[in-house]
Design a protein around this motif. Structure first.
Motif, PDB file in Angstrom:
ATOM      1  N   ASP A  60       0.689  -1.159  -0.076  1.00  0.00           N
ATOM      2  CA  ASP A  60      -0.110   0.028   0.043  1.00  0.00           C
ATOM      3  C   ASP A  60       0.772   1.204   0.055  1.00  0.00           C
ATOM      4  O   ASP A  60       0.429   2.137   0.392  1.00  0.00           O
ATOM      5  N   GLU A  61       2.033   1.097  -0.542  1.00  0.00           N
ATOM      6  CA  GLU A  61       3.135   2.281  -0.616  1.00  0.00           C
ATOM      7  C   GLU A  61       3.249   2.571  -2.073  1.00  0.00           C
ATOM      8  O   GLU A  61       3.361   1.758  -2.820  1.00  0.00           O
ATOM      9  N   LEU A  62       3.326   4.003  -2.243  1.00  0.00           N
ATOM     10  CA  LEU A  62       3.763   4.564  -3.521  1.00  0.00           C
ATOM     11  C   LEU A  62       5.071   5.079  -3.162  1.00  0.00           C
ATOM     12  O   LEU A  62       5.348   6.077  -2.628  1.00  0.00           O
ATOM     13  N   VAL A  63       6.159   4.791  -3.814  1.00  0.00           N
ATOM     14  CA  VAL A  63       7.691   5.037  -3.582  1.00  0.00           C
ATOM     15  C   VAL A  63       7.932   6.062  -4.811  1.00  0.00           C
ATOM     16  O   VAL A  63       8.077   5.669  -6.039  1.00  0.00           O
ATOM     17  N   THR A  64       8.108   7.293  -4.231  1.00  0.00           N
ATOM     18  CA  THR A  64       8.329   8.391  -5.463  1.00  0.00           C
ATOM     19  C   THR A  64       9.464   9.245  -5.343  1.00  0.00           C
ATOM     20  O   THR A  64       9.720   9.477  -3.958  1.00  0.00           O
ATOM     21  N   SER A  65      10.316   9.224  -6.403  1.00  0.00           N
ATOM     22  CA  SER A  65      11.630  10.210  -6.160  1.00  0.00           C
ATOM     23  C   SER A  65      11.089  11.838  -6.717  1.00  0.00           C
ATOM     24  O   SER A  65      10.496  11.814  -7.617  1.00  0.00           O
TER      25      SER A  65
END
Length: 87
Positions: free
Chosen positions: A36-41
């Motif tokens: 349930d995580e969005l990993v965004t740079s």
């Protein structure tokens, strides 16, 4: 019962991914998802805007209304490395 919950959560994530991707600007990249995580740079100078985009994508009232009449709350963390976000 569990399949309905898991299916709804998966649908929420798919919608959030699409919503975030539509709003990202140059200097922002949706790298991957984990459960349930969005990993965004995000570039350092765009962090505040990036946080707002991720939060809106995950909490958007229109998203919750598609699944159930509940309020969604996203915990957004800003870290230098993904491993620092845990805990």
């Amino acid at each position: 019962v569990n399949s309905v919950v898991q299916g709804s959560a998966a649908d929420l994530m798919k919608i959030a991914i699409i919503r975030e991707d539509e709003r990202l600007r140059p200097g922002m990249v949706l790298n991957f998802t984990v459960h349930d995580e969005l990993v965004t740079s995000v570039r350092d100078d765009l962090v505040d805007e990036g946080v707002a985009i991720v939060r809106e994508a995950m909490e958007g009232k229109d998203i919750a209304a598609l699944i159930a009449p509940v309020s969604l709350v996203a915990d957004v963390k800003v870290v230098d490395r993904w491993s620092e976000a845990k805990g």
